[in-house]
Design an enzyme around this catalytic site. Structure first.
Site, PDB file in Angstrom:
ATOM      1  N   HIS A  91      31.056 -35.173  -9.322  1.00 36.60           N
ATOM      2  CA  HIS A  91      31.067 -35.000  -8.028  1.00 36.60           C
ATOM      3  C   HIS A  91      31.068 -36.082  -6.861  1.00 36.60           C
ATOM      4  O   HIS A  91      31.002 -36.154  -5.891  1.00 36.60           O
ATOM      5  CB  HIS A  91      30.548 -32.873  -7.791  1.00 36.60           C
ATOM      6  CG  HIS A  91      30.357 -32.625  -6.515  1.00 36.60           C
ATOM      7  ND1 HIS A  91      31.204 -32.220  -5.757  1.00 36.60           N
ATOM      8  CD2 HIS A  91      29.812 -33.442  -4.715  1.00 36.60           C
ATOM      9  CE1 HIS A  91      30.997 -31.644  -4.659  1.00 36.60           C
ATOM     10  NE2 HIS A  91      29.996 -32.520  -3.959  1.00 36.60           N
ATOM     11  N   GLU A  92      29.319 -36.649  -7.397  1.00 38.08           N
ATOM     12  CA  GLU A  92      28.210 -37.042  -6.847  1.00 38.08           C
ATOM     13  C   GLU A  92      29.388 -37.996  -6.870  1.00 38.08           C
ATOM     14  O   GLU A  92      29.422 -38.982  -5.675  1.00 38.08           O
ATOM     15  CB  GLU A  92      27.308 -37.417  -6.876  1.00 38.08           C
ATOM     16  CG  GLU A  92      26.259 -35.770  -6.956  1.00 38.08           C
ATOM     17  CD  GLU A  92      26.351 -35.371  -5.459  1.00 38.08           C
ATOM     18  OE1 GLU A  92      26.459 -36.181  -4.378  1.00 38.08           O
ATOM     19  OE2 GLU A  92      26.286 -34.023  -5.244  1.00 38.08           O
ATOM     20  N   GLU A 126      33.866 -31.966   0.208  1.00 38.42           N
ATOM     21  CA  GLU A 126      33.904 -31.167  -0.584  1.00 38.42           C
ATOM     22  C   GLU A 126      34.694 -30.999  -1.484  1.00 38.42           C
ATOM     23  O   GLU A 126      34.629 -30.635  -2.383  1.00 38.42           O
ATOM     24  CB  GLU A 126      32.878 -30.084   0.474  1.00 38.42           C
ATOM     25  CG  GLU A 126      31.143 -29.850   0.118  1.00 38.42           C
ATOM     26  CD  GLU A 126      30.779 -31.174  -0.584  1.00 38.42           C
ATOM     27  OE1 GLU A 126      30.338 -31.273  -1.301  1.00 38.42           O
ATOM     28  OE2 GLU A 126      29.597 -31.719  -0.116  1.00 38.42           O
ATOM     29  N   HIS A 182      32.361 -38.655  -3.922  1.00 40.18           N
ATOM     30  CA  HIS A 182      30.803 -39.099  -2.782  1.00 40.18           C
ATOM     31  C   HIS A 182      31.010 -40.687  -2.770  1.00 40.18           C
ATOM     32  O   HIS A 182      31.729 -40.624  -1.169  1.00 40.18           O
ATOM     33  CB  HIS A 182      30.030 -38.486  -2.229  1.00 40.18           C
ATOM     34  CG  HIS A 182      30.443 -36.819  -2.170  1.00 40.18           C
ATOM     35  ND1 HIS A 182      30.687 -36.183  -0.973  1.00 40.18           N
ATOM     36  CD2 HIS A 182      29.592 -35.640  -2.415  1.00 40.18           C
ATOM     37  CE1 HIS A 182      31.039 -34.923  -0.830  1.00 40.18           C
ATOM     38  NE2 HIS A 182      29.992 -34.493  -1.543  1.00 40.18           N
TER      39      HIS A 182
END
EC number: 3.4.24.-
Length: 414
Positions: free
Chosen positions: A164-165, A265, A168
């Site tokens: 997830h990070e 997100e 980003h």
């Protein structure tokens, strides 16, 4: 800009984000214009509204270069020192493979599988379950993970959070969010400065009206009563306009940050599934993090960078992240994951833990006058001297009042 599929959604979102950031930067000039209105009223409080608006716009054109330079300096300082400031707030520190081999290997494997430059790895000592990415260029990129997350999640779930990070970082979300936080900080700084200016000065509605300092008792009177009637209310109206502009600029800066965060997100969750090929791990991680990610002492700017931001504003208006339920629903619908449902809240009681510890301890010896089954455990009583024949003459240390049915007992007659 139409979007079809994950990658076109990313490109479309970047385009909209750049427009939003441009509008966010324009809010700085809105604040400068509001400040020019206040300055014009302070210089001369006996003019018309049109006069103030016209002269304030002229002041804006003159002050725009200086405002641009100030905002640029602010951004440059944040560009080089934002990571140090975040680490100072959160207490994050760099870790190596030797210090955290489990976490380091998981992140390295993800980066190798997609050819992504390995970001720095940081650990934050906190029981909260959260993680966030920061940085404005490949040399600054870093991912910070809390110790609570490492303890609560298994390897697949941690891998999903790291994915997830990384998404980003890969999508450029980190740079845009940091810049948005920086510019919003500029807006908040100028807004607070102008509000402090309002509290330090007061409006006197005497003849002609005047804008005077709170520490000064002098006021200017109008040259005639006709001027007073025609221009006395102009300054009040302009001050109201300035206050509305400042409040509007602050609200818009918050809305822009929400738009940047909320829409990204979902894409980061989808990117994590693309990296790990395991939607269930991402769903399970979100369920464990849900309502357990509040970082103690962290500012709202830091929480906006995290996997989950449990903070909510007025009527959920300023919640910077979509709810975990909506994110899980999206993963179930589009990635084929399975939702186990929300985890039960952790029960925290104020009762002491001594009874739980005593369950593992061996039972106390069976002696004393109150050792009935299921009765409270008490230390063995010290027998008191009694008449001959009531104590154990063999010195066994156990009173015979109980075993022989002595009505007197070790504490005397009932």
């Amino acid at each position: 800009m139409a979007a079809y599929g994950l990658y076109t959604h990313i490109a479309s979102n970047k385009f909209r984000s750049m427009l939003l950031l441009g509008g966010l930067f324009a809010l700085v000039y809105v604040l400068v214009y509001a400040g020019a209105l206040v300055a014009e009223v302070f210089i001369d409080g006996n003019e018309t509204v049109a006069y103030y608006l016209r002269h304030a716009f002229s002041d804006l054109l003159k002050a725009a270069p200086f405002a641009t330079v100030v905002a640029a300096v602010w951004i440059v300082i944040a560009y080089f020192f934002h990571q140090s400031m975040i680490d100072a707030v959160t207490g994050g520190h760099d870790v190596t493979r030797q210090e955290e081999p489990r976490l380091y290997n998981l992140l390295e494997n993800l980066c190798i599988s997609r050819g992504i430059t390995m970001p720095k790895l940081k650990i934050m000592e906190s029981p909260a379950l959260n993680a966030f990415a920061t940085g404005l260029n490949p040399r600054q990129y870093s991912i910070t993970v809390t110790t609570g997350l490492l303890d609560a999640l298994d390897d697949k779930e941690i891998e999903a959070v790291l994915g997830h990070e990384l998404t980003h970082i890969k999508n450029g979300d980190v740079q845009l969010m940091v810049v948005a936080v920086i510019i919003a900080g500029v807006v908040g700084f100028f807004g607070e400065m102008f509000f402090r200016l309002f509290t330090n000065f007061n409006w006197s509605s005497g003849s002609g009206g005047s804008w005077s300092s709170g520490s000064s008792s002098s006021s200017r009177s109008s040259s005639s009563s006709s001027d007073s009637k025609s221009s006395g209310g102009g300054a009040v109206i302009v001050i109201i306009i300035a206050i509305v502009l400042i409040v509007l600029a602050w609200l818009l800066s918050q809305v822009v940050k929400l738009a940047l965060s909320r829409s990204r997100e979902y894409l980061a969750d989808a990117g994590s599934v693309e990296l790990t090929k395991d939607p269930d791990a991402m769903i399970s991680a979100l369920r464990k993090i849900e309502n357990r990610g509040e970082l103690p002492g962290a500012t709202s700017a830091v929480m906006e960078l995290c996997v989950d931001n449990p903070r909510e504003g007025f009527a959920d208006l300023f919640a910077t992240h979509p709810s975990v339920q909506s994110r899980v629903d999206a993963l179930v619908k589009f990635a084929g994951g399975h939702d186990p449902g929300p985890l039960p809240p952790t029960e925290e009681t104020d009762e002491p833990e001594a009874p739980a510890d005593q369950q593992d301890a061996p039972p106390p010896p069976n002696h004393g006058p109150w050792n009935d089954a299921g009765g409270p455990v008490a230390p063995p009583p010290v027998p008191a001297p009694g008449p001959p024949g009531t104590a154990n003459s063999k010195g066994m240390g156990t009173p015979v009042g109980n075993s022989m049915g002595n009505p007197i007992g070790p504490w005397g007659r009932h």
